[in-house]
Every structure is written in structure tokens, then in C-alpha cells.
Design a protein around this motif. Structure first.
Motif, PDB file in Angstrom:
ATOM      1  N   ILE A  21       3.662   6.950   2.391  1.00  0.00           N
ATOM      2  CA  ILE A  21       3.019   8.261   2.561  1.00  0.00           C
ATOM      3  C   ILE A  21       1.794   8.039   3.433  1.00  0.00           C
ATOM      4  CG2 ILE A  21       2.073  10.308   1.416  1.00  0.00           C
ATOM      5  CD1 ILE A  21       3.556   9.485  -1.102  1.00  0.00           C
ATOM      6  N   PRO A  22       1.949   8.072   4.763  1.00  0.00           N
ATOM      7  CA  PRO A  22       0.881   7.638   5.674  1.00  0.00           C
ATOM      8  C   PRO A  22      -0.415   8.428   5.543  1.00  0.00           C
ATOM      9  CG  PRO A  22       2.969   7.890   6.854  1.00  0.00           C
ATOM     10  CD  PRO A  22       3.160   8.481   5.500  1.00  0.00           C
ATOM     11  N   GLU A  23      -0.343   9.743   5.336  1.00  0.00           N
ATOM     12  CA  GLU A  23      -1.549  10.554   5.356  1.00  0.00           C
ATOM     13  C   GLU A  23      -1.587  11.484   4.143  1.00  0.00           C
ATOM     14  OE1 GLU A  23      -1.693  12.659   9.008  1.00  0.00           O
ATOM     15  OE2 GLU A  23      -1.795  10.860  10.259  1.00  0.00           O
ATOM     16  N   GLY A  24      -2.807  11.669   3.599  1.00  0.00           N
ATOM     17  CA  GLY A  24      -3.014  12.674   2.568  1.00  0.00           C
ATOM     18  C   GLY A  24      -3.046  12.147   1.159  1.00  0.00           C
ATOM     19  N   PHE A  25      -2.312  11.039   0.880  1.00  0.00           N
ATOM     20  CA  PHE A  25      -2.237  10.555  -0.499  1.00  0.00           C
ATOM     21  C   PHE A  25      -3.580   9.974  -0.939  1.00  0.00           C
ATOM     22  CE2 PHE A  25      -1.149   7.947  -4.078  1.00  0.00           C
ATOM     23  CZ  PHE A  25      -0.081   8.577  -4.671  1.00  0.00           C
ATOM     24  N   ALA A  26      -4.179   9.117  -0.083  1.00  0.00           N
ATOM     25  CA  ALA A  26      -5.450   8.488  -0.453  1.00  0.00           C
ATOM     26  C   ALA A  26      -6.535   9.542  -0.668  1.00  0.00           C
ATOM     27  CB  ALA A  26      -5.888   7.502   0.634  1.00  0.00           C
ATOM     28  N   GLU A  27      -6.574  10.564   0.208  1.00  0.00           N
ATOM     29  CA  GLU A  27      -7.554  11.628   0.055  1.00  0.00           C
ATOM     30  C   GLU A  27      -7.330  12.385  -1.257  1.00  0.00           C
ATOM     31  OE1 GLU A  27      -6.860  10.849   4.392  1.00  0.00           O
ATOM     32  OE2 GLU A  27      -5.670  11.038   2.581  1.00  0.00           O
ATOM     33  N   ARG A  28      -6.055  12.543  -1.635  1.00  0.00           N
ATOM     34  CA  ARG A  28      -5.753  13.233  -2.881  1.00  0.00           C
ATOM     35  C   ARG A  28      -6.228  12.428  -4.081  1.00  0.00           C
ATOM     36  NH1 ARG A  28      -5.295  18.268  -4.729  1.00  0.00           N
ATOM     37  NH2 ARG A  28      -4.216  18.255  -6.730  1.00  0.00           N
ATOM     38  N   LEU A  29      -6.131  11.084  -4.006  1.00  0.00           N
ATOM     39  CA  LEU A  29      -6.611  10.237  -5.094  1.00  0.00           C
ATOM     40  C   LEU A  29      -8.112  10.409  -5.298  1.00  0.00           C
ATOM     41  CD1 LEU A  29      -4.724   6.847  -4.631  1.00  0.00           C
ATOM     42  CD2 LEU A  29      -4.344   8.590  -6.364  1.00  0.00           C
ATOM     43  N   LYS A  83       0.839  -1.188   0.000  1.00  0.00           N
ATOM     44  CA  LYS A  83       0.000   0.000   0.000  1.00  0.00           C
ATOM     45  C   LYS A  83       0.882   1.250   0.000  1.00  0.00           C
ATOM     46  CE  LYS A  83      -4.211  -1.784   0.317  1.00  0.00           C
ATOM     47  NZ  LYS A  83      -5.260  -1.545  -0.694  1.00  0.00           N
ATOM     48  N   VAL A  84       0.452   2.261  -0.741  1.00  0.00           N
ATOM     49  CA  VAL A  84       1.217   3.502  -0.791  1.00  0.00           C
ATOM     50  C   VAL A  84       1.242   4.185   0.580  1.00  0.00           C
ATOM     51  CG1 VAL A  84      -0.683   5.034  -1.437  1.00  0.00           C
ATOM     52  CG2 VAL A  84       1.640   5.561  -2.204  1.00  0.00           C
ATOM     53  N   LYS A  85       0.285   3.839   1.454  1.00  0.00           N
ATOM     54  CA  LYS A  85       0.257   4.417   2.812  1.00  0.00           C
ATOM     55  C   LYS A  85       1.481   4.009   3.626  1.00  0.00           C
ATOM     56  CE  LYS A  85      -4.414   5.740   3.943  1.00  0.00           C
ATOM     57  NZ  LYS A  85      -5.415   5.800   5.016  1.00  0.00           N
ATOM     58  N   ASN A  86       2.169   2.946   3.220  1.00  0.00           N
ATOM     59  CA  ASN A  86       3.389   2.547   3.928  1.00  0.00           C
ATOM     60  C   ASN A  86       4.481   3.605   3.804  1.00  0.00           C
ATOM     61  OD1 ASN A  86       2.039   0.218   4.480  1.00  0.00           O
ATOM     62  ND2 ASN A  86       3.302  -1.119   3.210  1.00  0.00           N
TER      63      ASN A  86
END
Length: 833
Positions: A523-531, A518-521
Motif C-alpha cells: 500500500i504505497p500511499e496513505g496507510f502510514a498517514e492513516r496510522l 514494510k506495509v508500503k510495499n
């Protein structure tokens, strides 16, 4: 003759007092104001250089982003943005060259900077021509060797070096200015004391010194009381002192709370009573004091004993205290109860050591004896369905053979094998479906003998990514690897399917450790919300977002350390659907530079405020003693002129003239100090009325000179009317003062320019100014003519510059000798209030 001999000593004393006082005042006022003006100029200059360096960096980054957008999409619309960014970068280079003309070290960096920029543009132009003529694959192949990334890295390194050089020079100049301020203060104090003693105020000085000593003693007592209050207010730490023999000498409230003793119970007792008896028998208290004596301090964690006999785990720091001669005065101890932390560490140690993978423990017979929740989820079984079953039920082939092979390895060899270098096998779920796994085996000693712990990772996503990677390798590998930033490609589930070598370096992982994760590994915060947000954007809108205007988030490296990053997201079409490409830039150095700049600017602003306040107070407070000197010298002139010899008359005349000129100088200094600080709130005013008010103040000067002052229709603007009047008055007054043989003619006009500014001009037919002096005339106390030719202190234009800059504008001059001058000042157009 008798009267003369009686009066001479008094006259000489008065004259000497006046001269000494004027010298002290002049020296101190000039030095303080010069330092203040110098800091003002260097602060603005350095900030402007740093700002243009940052703009140059962003412009070159935008060149790279537009270039890569064109290569990826083939759209020629990116070429316009690419060319615009190149022109911006060239303009910033010229500005930096002009601003650093007085700095040889910075000038030596510029040729290398220009060569690198030219190499980058030349390389990019070649790739763009290749993309337009032969297509994407040819351009990607040409970029595959990474030659385009090196010049950009070198370019950024030079920019960072230049930023650090500017900050270093600014710090040196600030330190030098503070040193000169301290010298000015010392001179002021010594000069004031000399004048006061000479004038006969010795008794007052003694009383003042006595009062000062009393005040200092009182402040010392207050300081000591505050220190005691502060120490007593600390509740979480036991803070106390010991004499050289280890007896308690002071005791705070935190010590009473933690150890249970009141101050009257423990002061005078040996601190060894805080140790368990076994430690006392071993001499640990004495050893810790001896360690503090020899090395300065002792730090240790161990058991301590309270008054009621209970124990607690403590963190203890003992520091030796010595006098200026190095003699031991005693010790200070700061200790803290960390029992709860130690219990928490023990309680959760097992949790911290648990892996995020499926964990299965197998005995020598190949039977499962233990498994975790991740194993249940991954294999689809309940725990009780697997415990006691053969491991071959879930890993049909390869596991048993691996156990035999591991029988030849030591425990250390097995533990050294990381999961990233494990064995790839096939696992089987409860429903019969197979999936690829990677396992790492480690021995585990138990009462039942040696068990084997298997860490099992589902690598289905990674395998799919590898297949996808094989398809995309030829198309995108060269482009990704040539990028100067970390590049990560993520699917719609937030899993990493592709990355480049810069991403490996930046996050500390090998490629196979990140693929499928998972990209969260990272970039823990903010990336998923940006997607999610990007799901509403078109491909064109996403590609239009430059890295220079990206999102600032936090990245996390393999070993847990975090660092600031800037990302730019772009869509990428693939057979699996829309993927998201993330360009990730480590902005640690940029953040540090910003923090250093903010700190330096803040320190310089505080220093400059202190200098301005000092100059104002010095000028204001010195008026009274100067008035006294002026009054007495004028009195001497009235009473004794003609009664003494010609030398005495001449000396008295010098003293009177010097007093008058010094009073005028101090008035100008006060006006300069107030110019940038005493302005009113900005509001809508008529600039024409401000001019008329200035002309009313100059009525006598205009009439005496016969000057003709005209003006065009002047606008209504939002500004400070009082300070605008002061600017008009100084500029028109100068135009009349520095006139030629002709009748003075002065014309005032205003126009609006394309920068949303009102530009005012004051044109005259006077003596004119040589262009080499255009900068000098705005510097404090700088004059182009002798005092006998024209009166004044040379501060009028300096005040104009300070007022205009406070109002957010700028001031300059255009002139030629004998052809008159035109002074311009531009003020920003603001919304009316």
C-alpha cells in the motif's frame, strides 16, 4: 353543376392536404413524446434498483463487520449494530423484490440471495452464542474451517450479476429508444416534404435542396481544411502519405521538423531516402510496403535518416489505404523519433536491475570483489573495508559450503533460484553482533572467470514475526483465515507481522515474502498517514469504523500492478504493544460498476435531453403549418358549406374539428416539454397564494359548475411558485371536471411528515378511480374516459408528475370508484433563500 365541377378538385386537394398533415403531426409528436417519457421512467427505475443493490451489499458487509467486532472484543454493544444491519438488509431485499417484479431473470436470483443471507445470519448467530457462552477461543475454533466465508462470496457474486443485468437491460432499452427516435425523424421529414409538395411549394424545395447541397459542399471543404490544419499542427509525429509506388504525396509540419525536408523538396520523391543505404540495398522499404499491403499495416522500430544525413531511432507505422472496392490507393505513415527514450533505457538499465537487498559479489577464492550501498548499511562497514576481504568475515558459516554445492549447478539452475527460496544463515556486523539472513546465489560471468553474486536479506523482523506468529497462531489464526477480506497486521514501525491467505491471493505474494516487509510495499500511499491519524483514536472509536465506510487507497501487487482497495483499521493489543489490523477489500469490480453506471447515466441523460429538445422543436415548429391548414379548412367551411354535397360538408367538418383538436394537442405537448425545463430558481413563497392564483385561473370553471373549493392554512415553503400554481390548477381542475351528480366539493390541505417533507392533499367527491389505474393515469396521453364524455388530451396529471419530480418530490393518489379521490404530492422542506 358547372360551379360544382370546377370547385370539387380544389376542395378535394385542400381536404387531402389537411388530413395528411394532421396524420403526420400526430404520429411524430406522439412517438417522440412517448419515447422521451419511457426513457425518463427506465432511467429512474434502473438507478433505484442499482442503488438498493449497493445498499443491500453494504448492509450485509456491516453485518459481517459488527459480527466480527463482537467476536474479537466480546462487547455486546456490537450486537445492536449487528441486528440493525440485518433489519436494513431485509428491508432492501423487499424493496429490490418490488422493483424487479417485471423482470423474471432478476426475480429468479432473489430466492438464492435470501437463502444465502439466512445462512450467513444463522452461522453468525451460532458463533455469537458460542462467544457469549464459552469465550473467544471456542468461537475462533468454530470459525477456523472457513465455512462462514463461502456464503458471503456467493452473496456478493449474485449482487454483481444482478447489477450487470440491470445495466444490460438499460443499454438495450436505450438503443431501442434511439432507433425509434430515428424512425420518427425520418417520418417527420417525409411527411413535411409531402405536405410542402402538395401545397405547391416545389420551387422552394428545389431552392432549399440546392442551398443544402451548397452548404454540405462548404462544410466538406471546411472539414477538409480543419483536417489539414489538425495534421499540420502535430509537431511530435511525422505524418505523411505515399502513392502506391512509395512516392511522398503529402507532408505535415511534424515530418518537416523530424526529417528536415520541406514539403516542396520531398513531395514526389520516393520514401526510401529515409532509410540507411544498407537497408535500401536489402530492399527493406519495399518489404515494409508489401507487408502493409498483405496484412493492412506494418509496425517496426529501426534507424531512419534525416536530410542532413544524421540518424535517429524511429517508431514507424505504415498503413495501406484502399477504396470501397478494395483497390490500393496508397499508404499513410506515422513515425516518431524515440532516440531519447532508447538512450534513457540504456543509461538506466543497470539502475533498474539493482535489487533492494544487500548485494555482494565473491570470486572463486571466497574474496569480496564488489558490494552495494545496502550491503554497507546492513553490515556496518565502509566499502573499502570489505573489498578484498574473505566473505567469512561477514558470513562465518555456510557460505563457503554453499559455493562448493553450487559448483555442481548450471548457471540456469542457479538463476532459477528465487530469493524467497534461499538459504537461511547468520551474518555478522562490524560491531560483532549477529543477525539472521537469507541469501540467494547466482553465477556471474566476467573476464576474471565465474563470480558468485549473493543477494542478502536481513530477516530479523521476519524471524521476530514468526515467533510472534507462533504465540498468536492459536488465538487469531482461525478468525483471520475465516475473514472474507485480506487481513494484514502491522506493528508500530509499519512492518507486516501477520496476514491471511486472502492477503496472499490478493497481492500475489507468499506469506514468507511479506512477513517483516514494510506495509508500503503493498500500500504505497496513505496507510502510514492513516496510522498517525489513528494514534489519536481510542480502541472503541477505531473498532466502530465499519469497512463499508473505510478509506479508499491503492494496493500494489507483487509484479507492480495497482488496484483500488478499501481498508478499515482497528487496534490490536499484544505483548509488543498496540498493533494495527487492516481489513483490505479489493474494490476493482465496484469501481468498474460505478464507472459504467456514471457513463450509462450520462449517455442516457444526453439521449433524453435530445429527445425532449426534439419533441419541443417538433411541436413548436409544426404549429405554423397546422395554423395554415386550420385557417384554410375553416375558410372552406365558411364559403362552401351547403354549396357542395353532404359528403363534402361532412369531410370539411371532420377537417375543421381535427385541426382544432390537433392544435390543442400540440399546446399540451409544448406545456409538457416546458414542465421539467423552464422552472425558475427556487425561493420562499406562500403555497396558499399559489393556490389562490390557481383558483383565479379556474374562476369561470368553478362558477359554471357551482363547485365549492375550501382549504386549510397552507405553509410558506421554498419552491417554484409558478409551477406549484400549475400543479394546483391541474389537480383542482380535474376534481371539478370528473365530478359526480353531486355539487363538486374540493378541499386542499398540507401537513409536515417525519421525512422533512410538506405533504399537500387535494380531496374531492367526484367519480373516483379504480386502484388498478393508479399508475396509468400519470402516463402521457392515458385517459380513462372517452373524448365524448370529457374533453382533454390526458396530459394534465403527467405534467403534475413531471413538475413535482423536478422540485424533488413525489405524487400519488388514493381513491375508490364512486367515493371520490385524494391526490397527494410531497415536496422537500428546504432552507429559505
Amino acid at each position: 353543376m358547372k360551379a360544382k365541377s370546377l370547385l370539387n378538385p380544389k376542395v378535394q386537394l385542400a381536404f387531402g392536404t389537411a388530413i395528411l398533415t394532421m396524420l403526420a403531426v400526430g404520429t411524430i409528436s406522439y412517438r417522440a413524446l412517448a419515447v422521451s417519457g419511457e426513457l425518463d421512467q427506465w432511467l429512474g427505475h434502473t438507478y433505484e434498483v442499482l442503488e438498493n443493490l449497493q445498499k443491500l451489499m453494504l448492509a450485509m458487509q456491516n453485518v459481517e463487520s459488527s459480527f466480527r467486532g463482537m467476536v474479537v472484543t466480546g462487547k455486546e454493544s456490537y450486537i445492536d449494530s449487528y441486528r440493525t444491519s440485518i433489519r436494513s438488509a431485509e428491508q432492501y431485499e423487499l424493496t429490490i423484490r418490488r422493483l424487479t417484479v417485471d423482470n423474471p431473470a432478476q426475480q429468479r436470483q432473489l430466492p438464492a440471495l435470501e437463502r444465502l443471507a439466512a445462512r450467513i445470519v444463522q452461522f453468525n448467530d451460532g458463533i455469537i452464542r458460542l462467544r457469549l457462552s464459552k469465550g473467544f477461543q471456542a468461537a475462533a475454533d468454530a470459525m477456523g474451517d472457513g465455512t462462514g466465508a463461502q456464503p458471503m462470496d456467493e452473496f456478493q457474486a449474485i449482487i454483481r450479476d444482478m447489477q450487470e443485468e440491470e445495466l444490460r437491460l438499460l443499454a438495450l432499452r436505450s438503443a431501442d429508444a434511439r432507433r425509434r427516435l430515428d424512425q420518427a425523424k425520418v417520418t417527420l421529414v417525409l411527411g413535411t416534404l409531402m405536405g410542402l409538395l402538395t401545397a405547391g411549394f416545389a420551387v422552394w424545395s428545389v431552392q432549399r435542396d440546392s442551398f443544402g447541397r451548397s452548404l454540405a459542399a462548404e462544410k466538406l471543404r471546411e472539414s477538409e481544411e480543419k483536417y489539414r490544419s489538425l495534421i499540420d499542427g502535430v509537431q511530435d509525429y511525422a505524418i505523411f502519405t505515399l502513392d502506391p509506388g512509395g512516392k511522398v504525396a503529402s507532408w505535415n509540419a511534424g515530418a518537416e521538423r523530424i526529417k528536415g525536408y520541406k514539403a516542396e523538396e520531398i513531395i514526389g520523391q520516393n520514401f526510401s531516402r529515409f532509410y540507411p543505404q544498407a537497408d535500401i540495398d536489402e530492399g527493406k522499404p519495399e518489404k515494409e510496403l508489401q507487408l502493409a499491403v498483405t496484412s493492412g499495416r506494418s509496425e517496426i522500430e529501426h534507424w531512419r535518416v534525416r536530410k542532413d544525413g544524421s540518424r535517429f531511432w524511429a517508431s514507424v507505422v505504415i498503413t495501406a489505404a484502399r477504396d470501397s472496392a478494395g483497390r490500393l490507393l496508397g499508404f499513410s505513415e506515422i513515425s516518431r523519433d524515440i532516440s531519447e527514450r532508447k538512450e534513457t533505457e540504456a543509461k538506466y538499465r543497470g539502475l533498474l536491475e539493482a535489487a533492494p537487498d544487500a548485494m555482494v559479489v565473491v570470486n572463486a577464492a571466497g574474496e569480496i570483489v564488489l558490494l552495494n550501498l545496502q550491503a554497507e548499511k546492513q553490515l556496518g562497514y565502509h566499502r573499502d573495508e570489505l573489498v578484498g576481504q574473505k566473505v567469512k568475515n561477514i558470513i562465518p558459516e555456510g557460505f563457503a559450503e554453499r559455493l562448493i554445492a553450487d559448483g555442481t549447478r548450471t548457471a540456469a539452475d542457479a538463476l532459477a533460484q528465487q530469493i524467497g527460496t534461499g538459504i537461511e544463515l547468520i551474518a555478522r556486523r562490524k560491531d560483532g553482533s549477529d543477525f539472521p539472513i537469507e541469501i540467494m546465489l547466482s553465477p556471474l560471468e566476467s573476464t576474471e572467470g565465474i563470480l558468485v553474486t549473493a543477494a542478502i536479506r536481513d530477516i530479523s523482523v521476519r524471524k521476530a514475526a514468526e515467533g510472534h506468529l507462533a504465540q498468536m497462531e492459536g488465538r487469531y489464526r482461525g478468525l483471520l483465515e475465516a475473514a472474507p477480506d485480506a487481513m494484514v497486521v502491522v506493528n508500530q514501525s509499519g512492518e507486516i507481522v501477520l496476514l491471511n491467505v486472502q492477503a496472499e491471493k490478493q497481492f500475489g505474494y507468499r506469506r514468507d515474502e511479506l512477513l517483516g516487509q514494510k506495509v508500503k510495499n503493498i500500500i504505497p500511499e496513505g496507510f502510514a498517514e492513516r496510522l498517525i491519524a489513528d494514534g489519536t483514536r481510542t480502541a472503541a472509536e477505531a473498532l466502530a469504523q465499519q469497512i463499508g465506510t473505510g478509506i479508499e487507497l491503492r494496493g500494489r501487487r507483487k509484479y507492480g500492478s495497482e488496484f483500488p482497495i478499501e481498508i478499515m483499521l482497528s487496534p490490536l493489543e499484544s505483548p509488543e504493544g498496540i498493533l494495527v489490523t487492516a481489513a483490505i477489500r479489493d474494490i476493482t469490480e465496484r469501481k468498474k460498476s460505478e464507472e459504467r453506471l456514471v457513463k450509462t447515466v450520462g449517455e442516457l441523460k444526453r439521449s433524453n435531453d435530445e429527445l425532449q429538445q426534439f419533441a419541443y422543436v417538433a411541436s413548436h415548429d409544426l404549429q405554423e403549418p397546422l395554423r395554415m391548414v386550420a385557417s384554410y379548412t375553416q375558410l372552406l367551411a365558411k364559403r362552401y358549406t351547403g354549396l357542395l354535397d353532404s359528403d363534402a360538408d361532412e369531410f370539411i367538418a371532420y377537417a375543421v374539428d381535427g385541426s382544432k383538436r390537433m392544435q390543442g394537442l400540440i399546446q399540451d405537448l409544448l406545456a409538457y416539454s416546458r414542465a421539467g425545463t423552464n422552472g425558475k430558481d427556487l425561493h420562499q413563497i406562500s403555497s396558499e397564494k399559489a393556490l389562490k392564483d390557481a383558483l383565479a385561473n379556474l374562476r369561470a370553471t368553478i362558477q359554471d359548475s357551482g363547485a365549492l373549493v375550501t382549504h386549510d392554512l397552507l405553509p410558506v415553503i421554498t419552491t417554484d411558485d409558478t409551477q406549484l400554481t400549475q400543479v394546483f390548477q391541474n389537480l383542482v381542475g380535474n376534481a371539478i371536471k370528473y365530478r359526480s351528480a353531486e355539487v363538486p366539493r374540493v378541499h386542499v390541505s398540507a401537513t409536515k411528515n417525519d421525512r422533512k417533507e410538506w405533504t399537500f392533499s387535494v380531496r374531492d367527491n367526484g367519480l373516483g378511480i379504480d386502484p388498478q389505474y393508479f399508475e396509468r393515469i400519470f402516463v402521457l396521453f392515458q385517459r380513462l374516459h372517452g373524448r365524448k364524455e370529457f374533453e382533454g388530451t390526458g396530459i394534465g396529471l403527467t405534467i403534475c408528475k413531471k413538475i413535482v419530480e423536478r422540485l424533488g418530490g413525489r405524487i400519488w393518489v388514493e381513491s375508490q370508484p364512486e367515493k371520490g379521490s385524494t391526490f397527494y404530492f410531497a415536496l422537500p422542506e428546504r432552507d429559505g433563500k
